[in-house]
Design a protein around this motif. Structure first.
Motif, PDB file in Angstrom:
ATOM      1  N   ALA A  17      58.942  36.022 -63.533  1.00 32.51           N
ATOM      2  CA  ALA A  17      59.856  36.496 -62.501  1.00 32.51           C
ATOM      3  C   ALA A  17      59.112  36.802 -61.203  1.00 32.51           C
ATOM      4  N   GLN A  18      57.842  37.084 -61.290  1.00 32.56           N
ATOM      5  CA  GLN A  18      57.046  37.437 -60.123  1.00 32.56           C
ATOM      6  C   GLN A  18      56.334  36.243 -59.498  1.00 32.56           C
ATOM      7  N   GLU A  19      56.532  35.055 -60.045  1.00 29.14           N
ATOM      8  CA  GLU A  19      55.875  33.866 -59.549  1.00 29.14           C
ATOM      9  C   GLU A  19      56.418  33.515 -58.166  1.00 29.14           C
ATOM     10  N   VAL A  20      55.518  33.241 -57.221  1.00 30.58           N
ATOM     11  CA  VAL A  20      55.935  32.850 -55.881  1.00 30.58           C
ATOM     12  C   VAL A  20      55.227  31.564 -55.480  1.00 30.58           C
ATOM     13  N   ALA A  21      55.815  30.878 -54.533  1.00 33.91           N
ATOM     14  CA  ALA A  21      55.235  29.648 -53.995  1.00 33.91           C
ATOM     15  C   ALA A  21      55.028  29.821 -52.500  1.00 33.91           C
ATOM     16  N   GLU A  22      54.074  29.101 -51.962  1.00 32.47           N
ATOM     17  CA  GLU A  22      53.754  29.152 -50.543  1.00 32.47           C
ATOM     18  C   GLU A  22      54.540  28.063 -49.814  1.00 32.47           C
ATOM     19  N   ALA A  23      55.194  28.431 -48.738  1.00 30.50           N
ATOM     20  CA  ALA A  23      55.958  27.475 -47.926  1.00 30.50           C
ATOM     21  C   ALA A  23      55.116  27.042 -46.727  1.00 30.50           C
ATOM     22  N   TYR A  64      60.454  32.635 -53.975  1.00 28.16           N
ATOM     23  CA  TYR A  64      60.576  32.425 -55.416  1.00 28.16           C
ATOM     24  C   TYR A  64      60.998  30.985 -55.653  1.00 28.16           C
ATOM     25  N   PRO A  65      60.232  30.199 -56.419  1.00 24.13           N
ATOM     26  CA  PRO A  65      60.569  28.783 -56.618  1.00 24.13           C
ATOM     27  C   PRO A  65      61.914  28.560 -57.316  1.00 24.13           C
ATOM     28  N   ASP A  66      62.327  29.491 -58.180  1.00 25.24           N
ATOM     29  CA  ASP A  66      63.588  29.292 -58.890  1.00 25.24           C
ATOM     30  C   ASP A  66      64.809  29.550 -58.016  1.00 25.24           C
ATOM     31  N   SER A  67      64.656  30.253 -56.889  1.00 23.15           N
ATOM     32  CA  SER A  67      65.766  30.473 -55.949  1.00 23.15           C
ATOM     33  C   SER A  67      65.201  30.588 -54.536  1.00 23.15           C
ATOM     34  N   PRO A  68      64.824  29.456 -53.937  1.00 24.30           N
ATOM     35  CA  PRO A  68      64.121  29.481 -52.651  1.00 24.30           C
ATOM     36  C   PRO A  68      64.925  30.045 -51.492  1.00 24.30           C
ATOM     37  N   ALA A  69      66.243  30.005 -51.561  1.00 29.48           N
ATOM     38  CA  ALA A  69      67.049  30.532 -50.456  1.00 29.48           C
ATOM     39  C   ALA A  69      67.336  32.020 -50.622  1.00 29.48           C
ATOM     40  N   ALA A  70      66.970  32.600 -51.752  1.00 25.30           N
ATOM     41  CA  ALA A  70      67.333  33.989 -52.034  1.00 25.30           C
ATOM     42  C   ALA A  70      66.447  35.006 -51.326  1.00 25.30           C
ATOM     43  N   GLU A  71      65.165  34.726 -51.181  1.00 28.52           N
ATOM     44  CA  GLU A  71      64.249  35.721 -50.638  1.00 28.52           C
ATOM     45  C   GLU A  71      63.078  35.030 -49.958  1.00 28.52           C
TER      46      GLU A  71
END
Length: 151
Positions: A17-23, A64-71
């Motif tokens: 749940a804490q996994e993030v991706a760099e844009a 967050y890769p699972d919901s990129p538009a959320a946060e």
């Protein structure tokens, strides 16, 4: 043994749940409180743009890769030409801009979203321009009516 398995499952769930991706970039919004002018900035990582006295540099944006538009979480460095040190240097969160905000009497800056490849967001139309007579106070608009019964 069951407790250990449950703990490991919970830890794995929390870690994912804490996994993030760099844009590669971010969309920011700047408000000049003196003029009321709103400017949207599309900045790539490491890019900066100057608006008025402020120079806004986007150092990184994570999502967050699972919901990129959320946060979105963007690291910004903001300089004011009247001040020698940065007026802001840190992370801003799109959903809670007041949590870590630019403290400036004239300008507000906040994060809208990360520029995520392959994510297409719906287009939003700009609000229509006011037509003459609309949006004016009653004393400036002869066609306007008031609730006091005097026309």
């Amino acid at each position: 043994m069951k407790r250990l398995a449950i703990c490991l499952c919970l830890m794995a769930t929390l870690a994912s749940a804490q996994e993030v991706a760099e844009a590669p970039g971010a969309k920011l919004r700047l408000l000049d409180k003196l003029t009321g002018k709103v400017t949207d900035l599309d900045l790539s990582k490491g890019q900066s743009q100057t608006i008025g006295r402020l120079t806004v540099q986007m150092d990184g944006c994570r999502y967050y890769p699972d919901s990129p538009a959320a946060e979105a979480f963007a690291h910004l460095t903001i300089l004011d030409s009247n001040v020698p040190d940065p007026v802001f240097n840190g992370w801003m969160t799109a959903s809670s801009p007041a949590l870590s905000a630019l403290d400036n009497a004239r300008y507000d800056v906040w994060v809208l979203r990360c520029a995520v490849p392959d994510v297409v967001l719906p287009e939003v139309e700009d609000p229509p321009e006011d037509t003459p007579g609309e949006g004016q106070p009653a004393e400036d608009n002869p066609d306007a009516t008031t609730d006091d019964g005097n026309g």
